[in-house]
Design a protein around this motif. Structure first.
Motif, PDB file in Angstrom:
ATOM      1  N   ALA A  94     -12.345  11.039  -3.821  1.00  0.00           N
ATOM      2  CA  ALA A  94     -11.535  10.649  -3.019  1.00  0.00           C
ATOM      3  C   ALA A  94     -11.641  10.302  -1.905  1.00  0.00           C
ATOM      4  O   ALA A  94     -11.223  10.043  -0.802  1.00  0.00           O
ATOM      5  N   PRO A  97     -10.609   6.100  -0.471  1.00  0.00           N
ATOM      6  CA  PRO A  97      -8.999   6.515  -0.367  1.00  0.00           C
ATOM      7  C   PRO A  97      -8.220   6.988   0.763  1.00  0.00           C
ATOM      8  O   PRO A  97      -7.649   6.473   1.561  1.00  0.00           O
ATOM      9  N   ILE A  98      -9.351   8.053   1.143  1.00  0.00           N
ATOM     10  CA  ILE A  98      -9.032   8.626   2.719  1.00  0.00           C
ATOM     11  C   ILE A  98      -9.347   8.072   3.956  1.00  0.00           C
ATOM     12  O   ILE A  98      -8.957   8.316   4.616  1.00  0.00           O
ATOM     13  N   THR A 134      -4.052   8.509  -2.616  1.00  0.00           N
ATOM     14  CA  THR A 134      -4.911   9.937  -3.029  1.00  0.00           C
ATOM     15  C   THR A 134      -4.717  11.064  -3.224  1.00  0.00           C
ATOM     16  O   THR A 134      -5.757  12.205  -3.434  1.00  0.00           O
TER      17      THR A 134
END
Length: 273
Positions: A94, A97-98, A134
């Motif tokens: 993650a 994507p964040i 996300t």
């Protein structure tokens, strides 16, 4: 340590990328607020993005939610940078994507300052897609602790919920300012109500897709609440849109609560069997 949790050099790179991306977003936010010499967002694009530009623009107070989202992003950035999170398999999936959502967030603010409304629309749609991607990653990789839920899922959820509303407002501003004919204003209330219904459907789908996560719903409901207040108290006034927006805000929150309650009952029934 297992191979899935052992720290790698690429993990440090990921942590630095997240820090850099969020730092860029925060600098852009200060610039967009006029603190670093930029023009406040409500004044750019000939006021097309202001709280009184269209029937679907939330009242100015609604945008205070950005302060909450930025605080959560800062908290997430600090937390994910801890040595304990360096080898986290969930952060490996993650983190980038964040970081992308932070970059797109900052780029939207710069696009509003220096480009066109169409570019802001493209950017915010890309941000919405990135946030949806996300949150899907987070759903498929459930949190294992309260800290993971608080710092990661709540942060992304609030961002997603608000950007869902912001996308609607941004697209409406572009259509009103540059695309729709002047006669469109005569049907603005009907179109506004129709769009709010679509927002409710999107929010309900998001609640189902995220297995009843409440953070996206709360952020979307906040925006709907202030759309209602804006249309009731300021120009352009529209009591029908205000009422529909308030009803929509309630529905958006109720849906994930119902899903959570049903899931809870199912867990209890399974535990007793």
């Amino acid at each position: 340590m297992t191979s899935s949790t052992a720290s790698r050099s690429s993990d440090l790179t990921r942590q630095i990328v997240v820090i850099s991306a969020v730092s860029f977003m925060l600098v852009a936010a200060l610039f967009g607020a006029g603190v670093l010499g930029g023009t406040p967002v409500q004044d750019v694009q000939d006021g097309a993005l202001s709280a009184t530009s269209t029937v679907l623009a939330p009242a100015a107070q609604a945008f205070s939610i950005w302060s909450v989202i930025y605080l959560f992003m800062i908290a997430y950035t600090i937390w994910q940078a801890l040595p304990s999170q360096r080898g986290s398999d969930r952060q490996r999936k993650a983190g980038y994507p964040i970081a992308l959502t932070a970059v797109l967030n900052g780029f939207w603010l710069l696009a509003a300052q220096y480009t066109t409304l169409l570019v802001t629309v493209v950017t915010i749609v890309a941000l919405l897609v990135a946030l949806g991607w996300t949150i899907r990653i987070l759903v498929l990789n459930p949190p294992r602790s309260f800290a993971e839920t608080f710092f990661t899922d709540v942060t992304v959820g609030l961002h997603l919920g608000w950007v869902t509303l912001a996308t609607v407002a941004n697209v409406t501003a572009w259509l009103t300012a540059e695309v729709a004919p002047k006669s469109w204003g005569d049907a603005a209330t009907a179109w506004g109500i129709a769009v709010i219904v679509v927002v409710v459907l999107i929010a309900a789908s998001s609640a189902i897709g995220t297995r009843g996560r409440l953070a996206p719903a709360l952020a979307s409901a906040w925006g709907l609440l202030w759309i209602g207040i804006g249309r009731f108290a300021t120009e352009p006034q529209s009591t029908p849109i205000a009422i529909v927006a308030w009803i929509a805000a309630a529905i958006v929150v109720i849906v994930p609560l119902v899903l959570w309650a049903r899931g809870r009952r199912g867990e209890l029934a399974f535990a007793r069997s």
